[in-house]
Design an enzyme around this catalytic site. Sequence first.
Site, PDB file in Angstrom:
ATOM      1  N   CYS A   1       5.674   7.854 -38.221  1.00  0.00           N
ATOM      2  CA  CYS A   1       5.786   8.361 -36.877  1.00  0.00           C
ATOM      3  C   CYS A   1       4.844   7.203 -36.310  1.00  0.00           C
ATOM      4  CB  CYS A   1       4.982   9.695 -36.949  1.00  0.00           C
ATOM      5  SG  CYS A   1       3.298   9.872 -36.963  1.00  0.00           S
TER       6      CYS A   1
ATOM      7  N   ASP B   1      -5.039   6.745 -24.460  1.00  0.00           N
ATOM      8  CA  ASP B   1      -4.031   7.384 -24.350  1.00  0.00           C
ATOM      9  C   ASP B   1      -3.365   6.085 -23.338  1.00  0.00           C
ATOM     10  OD1 ASP B   1      -2.408  10.230 -24.345  1.00  0.00           O
ATOM     11  OD2 ASP B   1      -1.472   8.858 -23.011  1.00  0.00           O
TER      12      ASP B   1
ATOM     13  N   ASN C   1      -2.073  19.861 -28.337  1.00  0.00           N
ATOM     14  CA  ASN C   1      -1.065  20.389 -28.012  1.00  0.00           C
ATOM     15  C   ASN C   1      -0.180  20.798 -29.231  1.00  0.00           C
ATOM     16  OD1 ASN C   1      -1.185  20.266 -25.343  1.00  0.00           O
ATOM     17  ND2 ASN C   1      -0.610  18.181 -25.331  1.00  0.00           N
TER      18      ASN C   1
ATOM     19  N   HIS D   1      -3.176  15.224 -33.145  1.00  0.00           N
ATOM     20  CA  HIS D   1      -4.130  14.395 -32.133  1.00  0.00           C
ATOM     21  C   HIS D   1      -4.710  15.355 -31.292  1.00  0.00           C
ATOM     22  CE1 HIS D   1      -0.011  14.718 -30.273  1.00  0.00           C
ATOM     23  NE2 HIS D   1      -0.637  14.509 -29.337  1.00  0.00           N
TER      24      HIS D   1
HETATM   25  P1  AMP Z   1       1.403  15.147 -27.072  1.00  0.00           P
HETATM   26  O1  AMP Z   1       2.301  15.627 -25.889  1.00  0.00           O
HETATM   27  O2  AMP Z   1       0.217  16.079 -27.078  1.00  0.00           O
HETATM   28  O3  AMP Z   1       1.946  15.117 -28.270  1.00  0.00           O
HETATM   29  O4  AMP Z   1       0.671  13.861 -26.286  1.00  0.00           O
HETATM   30  C1  AMP Z   1       1.097  12.447 -26.841  1.00  0.00           C
HETATM   31  C2  AMP Z   1       0.444  11.658 -26.283  1.00  0.00           C
HETATM   32  O5  AMP Z   1       0.576  10.212 -26.767  1.00  0.00           O
HETATM   33  C3  AMP Z   1       0.797  11.452 -24.762  1.00  0.00           C
HETATM   34  O6  AMP Z   1       0.073  11.655 -23.698  1.00  0.00           O
HETATM   35  C4  AMP Z   1       1.238   9.919 -24.721  1.00  0.00           C
HETATM   36  O7  AMP Z   1       1.053   9.165 -23.304  1.00  0.00           O
HETATM   37  C5  AMP Z   1       0.513   9.188 -25.906  1.00  0.00           C
HETATM   38  N1  AMP Z   1       0.989   8.203 -26.400  1.00  0.00           N
HETATM   39  C6  AMP Z   1       2.353   7.841 -26.927  1.00  0.00           C
HETATM   40  N2  AMP Z   1       2.482   6.796 -27.389  1.00  0.00           N
HETATM   41  C7  AMP Z   1       1.274   6.162 -27.315  1.00  0.00           C
HETATM   42  C8  AMP Z   1       0.902   4.884 -27.594  1.00  0.00           C
HETATM   43  N3  AMP Z   1       1.605   3.764 -28.371  1.00  0.00           N
HETATM   44  N4  AMP Z   1      -0.442   4.629 -27.646  1.00  0.00           N
HETATM   45  C9  AMP Z   1      -1.368   5.429 -27.053  1.00  0.00           C
HETATM   46  N5  AMP Z   1      -0.741   6.724 -26.458  1.00  0.00           N
HETATM   47  C10 AMP Z   1       0.372   6.810 -26.680  1.00  0.00           C
END
Ligand code: AMP
Length: 118
Positions: free
Chosen positions: A2, A28, A82, A95
């Site tokens: 992942c 983020d 989440n 996370h």
């Molecule tokens: P969730 O919806 O709780 O799964 O949040 C996933 C979060 O990961 C989102 O806020 C995205 O903006 C963030 N995200 C996705 N890819 C990356 C990345 N490569 N680096 C930093 N944040 C990321």
Amino acid sequence: MCIFCKIAKGELPSNKVLEDDEFMAFHDINPIAPVHILIIPKVHVENFQSASSELMAKMTPFIQRVAKELCLDQTGYRLIANNGKDGGQEVPHLHFHLLGGARLKWTHLAKDDTHKSL
Ligand code: AMP
């Protein structure tokens, strides 16, 4: 593997805030608050529901350390995990979102407001 496992292994870049042997905190990529940090365990755990109490016992002080490093312990913050489909989880690796730097509005947590600025 992942996307957050790849970040944890250094195979994908991240804007890192803090790291130890077991956990990582990084910005983020799509912030919804002035401070928006993601905190992950390096080991792959799908979500909060499948996190062990042993893992959380170690993760809690790490999260508190991140908040302190960013002085959010002084001003306050919101911590969000989440979980699963209805929780809006997009990345299937545990996370916590650490949000701060502004007086956050609770109403913006509604589904349709997910990507609006807080
Ligand atoms: P969730 O919806 O709780 O799964 O949040 C996933 C979060 O990961 C989102 O806020 C995205 O903006 C963030 N995200 C996705 N890819 C990356 C990345 N490569 N680096 C930093 N944040 C990321």
